[in-house]
Design a protein around this motif. Sequence first.
Motif, PDB file in Angstrom:
ATOM      1  N   PRO A  74     -21.602 -20.167 -32.664  1.00 50.66           N
ATOM      2  CA  PRO A  74     -20.926 -21.239 -31.905  1.00 50.66           C
ATOM      3  C   PRO A  74     -21.905 -22.032 -31.038  1.00 50.66           C
ATOM      4  CG  PRO A  74     -20.563 -19.140 -30.818  1.00 50.66           C
ATOM      5  CD  PRO A  74     -21.428 -18.858 -32.020  1.00 50.66           C
ATOM      6  N   LEU A  75     -22.433 -23.101 -31.605  1.00 45.92           N
ATOM      7  CA  LEU A  75     -23.362 -23.955 -30.861  1.00 45.92           C
ATOM      8  C   LEU A  75     -22.650 -25.061 -30.092  1.00 45.92           C
ATOM      9  CD1 LEU A  75     -26.238 -24.477 -33.488  1.00 45.92           C
ATOM     10  CD2 LEU A  75     -26.019 -22.682 -31.749  1.00 45.92           C
ATOM     11  N   ALA A  76     -21.384 -25.321 -30.411  1.00 43.79           N
ATOM     12  CA  ALA A  76     -20.656 -26.393 -29.726  1.00 43.79           C
ATOM     13  C   ALA A  76     -20.596 -26.099 -28.233  1.00 43.79           C
ATOM     14  CB  ALA A  76     -19.247 -26.520 -30.295  1.00 43.79           C
ATOM     15  N   ALA A  77     -21.095 -27.012 -27.429  1.00 40.87           N
ATOM     16  CA  ALA A  77     -21.142 -26.804 -25.978  1.00 40.87           C
ATOM     17  C   ALA A  77     -21.503 -28.106 -25.289  1.00 40.87           C
ATOM     18  CB  ALA A  77     -22.167 -25.726 -25.620  1.00 40.87           C
ATOM     19  N   LEU A  78     -21.111 -28.205 -24.027  1.00 43.06           N
ATOM     20  CA  LEU A  78     -21.698 -29.211 -23.147  1.00 43.06           C
ATOM     21  C   LEU A  78     -22.906 -28.541 -22.501  1.00 43.06           C
ATOM     22  CD1 LEU A  78     -18.681 -30.993 -21.422  1.00 43.06           C
ATOM     23  CD2 LEU A  78     -19.785 -31.471 -23.612  1.00 43.06           C
ATOM     24  N   VAL A  79     -24.085 -29.071 -22.775  1.00 40.12           N
ATOM     25  CA  VAL A  79     -25.321 -28.384 -22.422  1.00 40.12           C
ATOM     26  C   VAL A  79     -25.992 -29.066 -21.237  1.00 40.12           C
ATOM     27  CG1 VAL A  79     -27.588 -27.652 -23.245  1.00 40.12           C
ATOM     28  CG2 VAL A  79     -25.629 -27.607 -24.798  1.00 40.12           C
ATOM     29  N   GLY A  80     -26.326 -28.262 -20.243  1.00 38.81           N
ATOM     30  CA  GLY A  80     -27.063 -28.752 -19.098  1.00 38.81           C
ATOM     31  C   GLY A  80     -26.169 -29.028 -17.901  1.00 38.81           C
ATOM     32  N   ASP A  85     -21.438 -31.162 -14.936  1.00 39.83           N
ATOM     33  CA  ASP A  85     -20.913 -31.679 -13.672  1.00 39.83           C
ATOM     34  C   ASP A  85     -20.132 -32.976 -13.886  1.00 39.83           C
ATOM     35  OD1 ASP A  85     -21.990 -29.564 -12.303  1.00 39.83           O
ATOM     36  OD2 ASP A  85     -23.777 -30.641 -11.644  1.00 39.83           O
ATOM     37  N   ARG A  86     -20.546 -33.752 -14.875  1.00 41.62           N
ATOM     38  CA  ARG A  86     -19.861 -35.002 -15.165  1.00 41.62           C
ATOM     39  C   ARG A  86     -18.505 -34.748 -15.822  1.00 41.62           C
ATOM     40  NH1 ARG A  86     -22.812 -39.884 -18.327  1.00 41.62           N
ATOM     41  NH2 ARG A  86     -23.904 -39.917 -16.317  1.00 41.62           N
ATOM     42  N   GLN A  88     -16.314 -31.617 -16.002  1.00 44.35           N
ATOM     43  CA  GLN A  88     -16.102 -30.215 -15.651  1.00 44.35           C
ATOM     44  C   GLN A  88     -15.015 -29.559 -16.502  1.00 44.35           C
ATOM     45  OE1 GLN A  88     -15.853 -29.488 -11.419  1.00 44.35           O
ATOM     46  NE2 GLN A  88     -17.360 -31.077 -10.941  1.00 44.35           N
ATOM     47  N   ILE A  89     -13.992 -30.294 -16.835  1.00 44.58           N
ATOM     48  CA  ILE A  89     -12.945 -29.732 -17.695  1.00 44.58           C
ATOM     49  C   ILE A  89     -13.506 -29.448 -19.083  1.00 44.58           C
ATOM     50  CG2 ILE A  89     -10.748 -30.217 -18.837  1.00 44.58           C
ATOM     51  CD1 ILE A  89      -9.933 -31.818 -16.360  1.00 44.58           C
ATOM     52  N   GLY A  90     -14.257 -30.381 -19.615  1.00 46.21           N
ATOM     53  CA  GLY A  90     -14.885 -30.167 -20.913  1.00 46.21           C
ATOM     54  C   GLY A  90     -15.827 -28.977 -20.900  1.00 46.21           C
ATOM     55  N   ALA A  91     -16.578 -28.823 -19.817  1.00 47.61           N
ATOM     56  CA  ALA A  91     -17.511 -27.702 -19.718  1.00 47.61           C
ATOM     57  C   ALA A  91     -16.785 -26.371 -19.828  1.00 47.61           C
ATOM     58  CB  ALA A  91     -18.293 -27.780 -18.408  1.00 47.61           C
ATOM     59  N   VAL A  92     -15.689 -26.243 -19.128  1.00 48.35           N
ATOM     60  CA  VAL A  92     -14.935 -24.981 -19.137  1.00 48.35           C
ATOM     61  C   VAL A  92     -14.250 -24.761 -20.483  1.00 48.35           C
ATOM     62  CG1 VAL A  92     -12.988 -23.754 -18.104  1.00 48.35           C
ATOM     63  CG2 VAL A  92     -14.627 -24.957 -16.640  1.00 48.35           C
ATOM     64  N   THR A  93     -13.620 -25.803 -21.014  1.00 45.84           N
ATOM     65  CA  THR A  93     -12.837 -25.621 -22.236  1.00 45.84           C
ATOM     66  C   THR A  93     -13.707 -25.453 -23.474  1.00 45.84           C
ATOM     67  OG1 THR A  93     -12.605 -28.030 -22.498  1.00 45.84           O
ATOM     68  CG2 THR A  93     -10.856 -26.863 -21.311  1.00 45.84           C
ATOM     69  N   ILE A  94     -14.863 -26.109 -23.507  1.00 43.06           N
ATOM     70  CA  ILE A  94     -15.744 -25.991 -24.675  1.00 43.06           C
ATOM     71  C   ILE A  94     -16.668 -24.784 -24.537  1.00 43.06           C
ATOM     72  CG2 ILE A  94     -17.553 -27.103 -26.036  1.00 43.06           C
ATOM     73  CD1 ILE A  94     -16.380 -29.789 -25.176  1.00 43.06           C
ATOM     74  N   ASN A  95     -17.327 -24.656 -23.400  1.00 44.42           N
ATOM     75  CA  ASN A  95     -18.348 -23.614 -23.242  1.00 44.42           C
ATOM     76  C   ASN A  95     -17.758 -22.219 -23.142  1.00 44.42           C
ATOM     77  OD1 ASN A  95     -19.884 -25.905 -23.081  1.00 44.42           O
ATOM     78  ND2 ASN A  95     -20.843 -25.429 -21.125  1.00 44.42           N
ATOM     79  N   ARG A  96     -16.574 -22.102 -22.518  1.00 47.86           N
ATOM     80  CA  ARG A  96     -15.984 -20.775 -22.310  1.00 47.86           C
ATOM     81  C   ARG A  96     -14.704 -20.560 -23.100  1.00 47.86           C
ATOM     82  NH1 ARG A  96     -13.370 -19.873 -16.678  1.00 47.86           N
ATOM     83  NH2 ARG A  96     -11.653 -20.893 -17.820  1.00 47.86           N
ATOM     84  N   SER A 140     -25.158 -23.129 -11.365  1.00 44.75           N
ATOM     85  CA  SER A 140     -24.513 -24.362 -11.820  1.00 44.75           C
ATOM     86  C   SER A 140     -23.258 -24.014 -12.608  1.00 44.75           C
ATOM     87  CB  SER A 140     -25.464 -25.169 -12.716  1.00 44.75           C
ATOM     88  OG  SER A 140     -25.719 -24.467 -13.929  1.00 44.75           O
ATOM     89  N   LEU A 141     -22.386 -24.989 -12.761  1.00 45.18           N
ATOM     90  CA  LEU A 141     -21.197 -24.807 -13.593  1.00 45.18           C
ATOM     91  C   LEU A 141     -21.602 -24.485 -15.013  1.00 45.18           C
ATOM     92  CD1 LEU A 141     -18.139 -24.951 -14.125  1.00 45.18           C
ATOM     93  CD2 LEU A 141     -18.418 -27.440 -14.437  1.00 45.18           C
ATOM     94  N   TYR A 142     -22.621 -25.161 -15.513  1.00 44.28           N
ATOM     95  CA  TYR A 142     -23.110 -24.869 -16.863  1.00 44.28           C
ATOM     96  C   TYR A 142     -23.477 -23.397 -17.002  1.00 44.28           C
ATOM     97  CZ  TYR A 142     -26.356 -24.618 -20.795  1.00 44.28           C
ATOM     98  OH  TYR A 142     -27.004 -24.255 -21.957  1.00 44.28           O
TER      99      TYR A 142
END
Length: 310
Positions: A74-80, A85-86, A88-96, A140-142
Amino acid sequence: MHILITGGAGYLGSTMVPALLAQGHKVTVLDSFQFGENSLAAACADPGFEAVRGDARQTDVLRPLLVQADAVIPLAALVGAPLCDRDQIGAVTINRDAIATMVDLMSPAQRLLIPISNSGYGVGEPGKFCTEESPLRPVSLYGRTKVEAEEIALARENTVSFRLATVFGMSPRMRMDLLVNDFVYRAVSDRALVLFEAHFKRNYIHVRDVARAFQHGLDHFDEMRGRAFNVGLSDANLSKWELCETIARHVPGFTFLEAPVGKDPDQRDYIVSNARIEATGFRPAHSLDDGIVELIKGYRTLNVHRYRNV
């Protein structure tokens, strides 16, 4: 082996997919192709390659692809940190959250090899290497979303986690915002760079060695499963100042200095031990100097403004 790779058209995937196809694996890529890239164009000639346009968070898209897979990356992620930070919803839903959904849908027999940033170490103890047993203290959130994703993934037995150092090098889907890639570009284009908190240290790894680490994980899965592995260059635990000194050996006239005031918004500062993965027989094949040389050549060819993720 049939491998499903989410986010496979990105910086890591566009290097990893051709390498896995060359080994004889079948590879299906699920990607939103949001950057409009042709990074996997060359893979389309391989009969073992398939591409599906979609979002890794969509269960109805993911489920039928998982049924066919022997292994999942699973490489799909918001990286960095800046991108997370830009959005935040995407970071949580995609990364986790997408990892949690994937784990729920996978059978116990399927292999999961997941990339996790070693940014989870946050700020290490001075002079002490971070091992896989060191506390995870993301700043960081990331970093937090990736640490949480690893915890979810390692709750299942058939998982290997790779805690990747800061990646560098040329890739079909290039990233300009990564530290080495950015510093080399500034050295080549501006011949000057101002550093904030130049003593902060990180570890580094070439993008092609990331692909090799995942290949190694597939080949040694039974030996490695159920554990996390740092993946980096053991001779490249360098401060930003030391990184610039290395770049300067290849870019005559490159000048750098430390800002007398101001802070780096990225407060990560640690050195990392890669002894655990090295004990399994893995060694990186590409040095930091190799990557700097190829980046210098690559920047002669790129429209660099296209290759940022924020």
